[in-house]
Design a protein around this motif. Structure first.
Motif, PDB file in Angstrom:
ATOM      1  N   VAL A 178       0.834  -1.200   0.000  1.00  0.00           N
ATOM      2  CA  VAL A 178       0.000   0.000   0.000  1.00  0.00           C
ATOM      3  C   VAL A 178       0.868   1.249   0.000  1.00  0.00           C
ATOM      4  N   PHE A 179       0.246   2.397  -0.242  1.00  0.00           N
ATOM      5  CA  PHE A 179       0.921   3.666  -0.011  1.00  0.00           C
ATOM      6  C   PHE A 179       1.120   3.820   1.487  1.00  0.00           C
ATOM      7  N   THR A 180       2.346   4.120   1.890  1.00  0.00           N
ATOM      8  CA  THR A 180       2.686   4.148   3.308  1.00  0.00           C
ATOM      9  C   THR A 180       3.292   5.500   3.675  1.00  0.00           C
ATOM     10  N   PRO A 181       2.879   6.091   4.791  1.00  0.00           N
ATOM     11  CA  PRO A 181       3.479   7.358   5.214  1.00  0.00           C
ATOM     12  C   PRO A 181       4.973   7.200   5.489  1.00  0.00           C
ATOM     13  N   LEU A 182       5.772   8.126   4.993  1.00  0.00           N
ATOM     14  CA  LEU A 182       7.208   8.103   5.260  1.00  0.00           C
ATOM     15  C   LEU A 182       7.495   8.148   6.755  1.00  0.00           C
ATOM     16  N   GLN A 183       6.665   8.886   7.482  1.00  0.00           N
ATOM     17  CA  GLN A 183       6.863   8.992   8.927  1.00  0.00           C
ATOM     18  C   GLN A 183       6.750   7.617   9.586  1.00  0.00           C
TER      19      GLN A 183
END
Length: 385
Positions: free
Chosen positions: A95-100
């Motif tokens: 999935v698209f994942t937050p860099l944070q």
């Protein structure tokens, strides 16, 4: 210089690539120190990592550039990862994942492996390279990103740049599940007048049961980029008051996305960043001998060594880190020979990045021609084989 004389790995930059490399080396009980000048990480963007990071399928088109021995070593490198770290990265690939989230997870993993990290302004290498004098018998890995602190010292101006375009990146939370494909890109831009809002394709990161983190790119021309890049913080309200064309087309896209129900858009989460998309390579400067008195090697990794648009450089950084950690563990003898193998491998990664970028850009140009309903322009852009 033999590997037995190297006692330590110093990683400059505690971003995703630096922390992954540190974690992989600590799993091998290699003494590692990570140095990061920023005390807090506040990354707001999401990334879609390339699925190939954990792949070694020899029949895949993405790997036809690699030699058989390189693919064998790649397979061994991936299989040598500890299951916990492997499974964590595998989840991010879906999935698209937050860099944070990526950064915090890797930082916690590294801390649990009893890794050392030094944080603070005093570790700003752009201001004080004398810190390196405190670390003899060391491989120094520069993971500081596009504005590398060591690249120009290794080989000044030895970089190849290819400008792609200027983009305004928009991210927001959508109160529903949203999956996009190439057809979606076209239909969501119907009735836009000047700008096409290009959403990221494939599934996106689900922040809740029915919430999606949406990332989209808006191509802009040079004068507008120069204007927007001077704005300290670009907001939805700023676009409404100062950039009516972008604001109107963005709202058209949002209305198409939400089928007219704009209440599904969390406007309070909407963020914008204006950046140039460039494809670059620090050619032939991935490794070098620096100071023989200190017995050091300096190398570049991740965005310091090569970068690309659409956030692919983070994926390349991960691939480089996995391969380097394996070579460091399994190569006996001359460090120079090990780094030569690493350089040859990274060069193949660069070529695949370049090919992939050209393909993405080509598809995007065709999409833009279709959106303008300019048949003549479309025919010019479509190649017949």
């Amino acid at each position: 210089m033999t590997q037995s004389s190297i006692k330590h790995v110093l990683i400059i930059g505690g971003g995703p690539t630096g922390l992954l490399l540190a974690s992989l080396l600590r799993d091998q009980n290699v003494p590692v120190t990570v140095i990061e000048k920023r005390r807090e990480m506040t990354r707001t963007r999401c990334v879609k990592l390339l699925e190939r990071i954990l792949s070694y399928n020899t029949v895949s088109d993405e790997f036809y550039l690699f030699s058989e021995s390189q693919l064998e070593e790649r397979q061994k490198a991936i299989k040598s990862m500890k299951p916990e770290l492997f499974d964590t990265i595998a989840d991010w690939l879906e999935v698209f994942t937050p860099l944070q989230r990526i950064q915090e997870t890797l930082a916690n993993y590294y801390a649990e492996a009893k890794g050392q990290i030094l944080v603070g302004d005093q570790y700003d290498f752009s201001q004080n390279l004398n810190i390196l004098n405190l670390h003899p018998n060391t491989i120094v890995v520069d993971c500081t990103g596009y504005h590398s602190v060591l690249r120009n010292l290794i080989l000044p101006n030895n970089r190849v740049d290819r400008f792609i375009e200027y983009v305004l990146i928009c991210t927001f939370i959508y109160e529903d599940r949203y999956v996009c494909n190439e057809l979606c890109k076209y239909y969501k831009n119907q009735n836009t007048k000047k700008f096409q809002i290009i959403p990221a394709i494939d599934d996106t990161y689900m922040t809740g049961e029915r919430q999606t983190h949406v990332t989209c790119l808006i191509t802009i021309e040079t004068p507008l980029y120069e204007q927007l890049s001077k704005i300290r913080r670009i907001t939805y309200d700023y676009l409404k008051e100062n950039q009516n064309d972008i604001y109107d087309d963005l709202n058209t896209f949002l209305s198409n996305l939400s089928t007219g129900n704009l209440n599904k858009i969390h406007f309070d989460t909407m963020e914008f960043i204006c950046i140039p998309l460039q494809l670059y390579r620090a050619r032939k400067s991935t490794h070098t001998v620096n100071n023989n008195d200190l017995n050091q090697h300096w190398i570049l990794m991740g965005d310091a060594a090569m970068g690309g648009p659409y956030f692919q450089s983070i994926s390349m950084g991960f691939e480089s880190a996995i391969y380097f950690a394996y070579l460091f563990k399994n190569t006996d003898g001359d460090i120079q020979q090990m780094l030569k193998k690493y350089e040859e491998y990274v060069d193949k990664l660069w070529l695949t990045l370049q090919i992939r970028t050209r393909e993405i850009q080509r598809n995007k140009q065709i999409l833009q021609a279709l959106c303008t309903k300019d048949i003549d322009e479309t025919l010019k852009k479509i190649r017949t084989y």
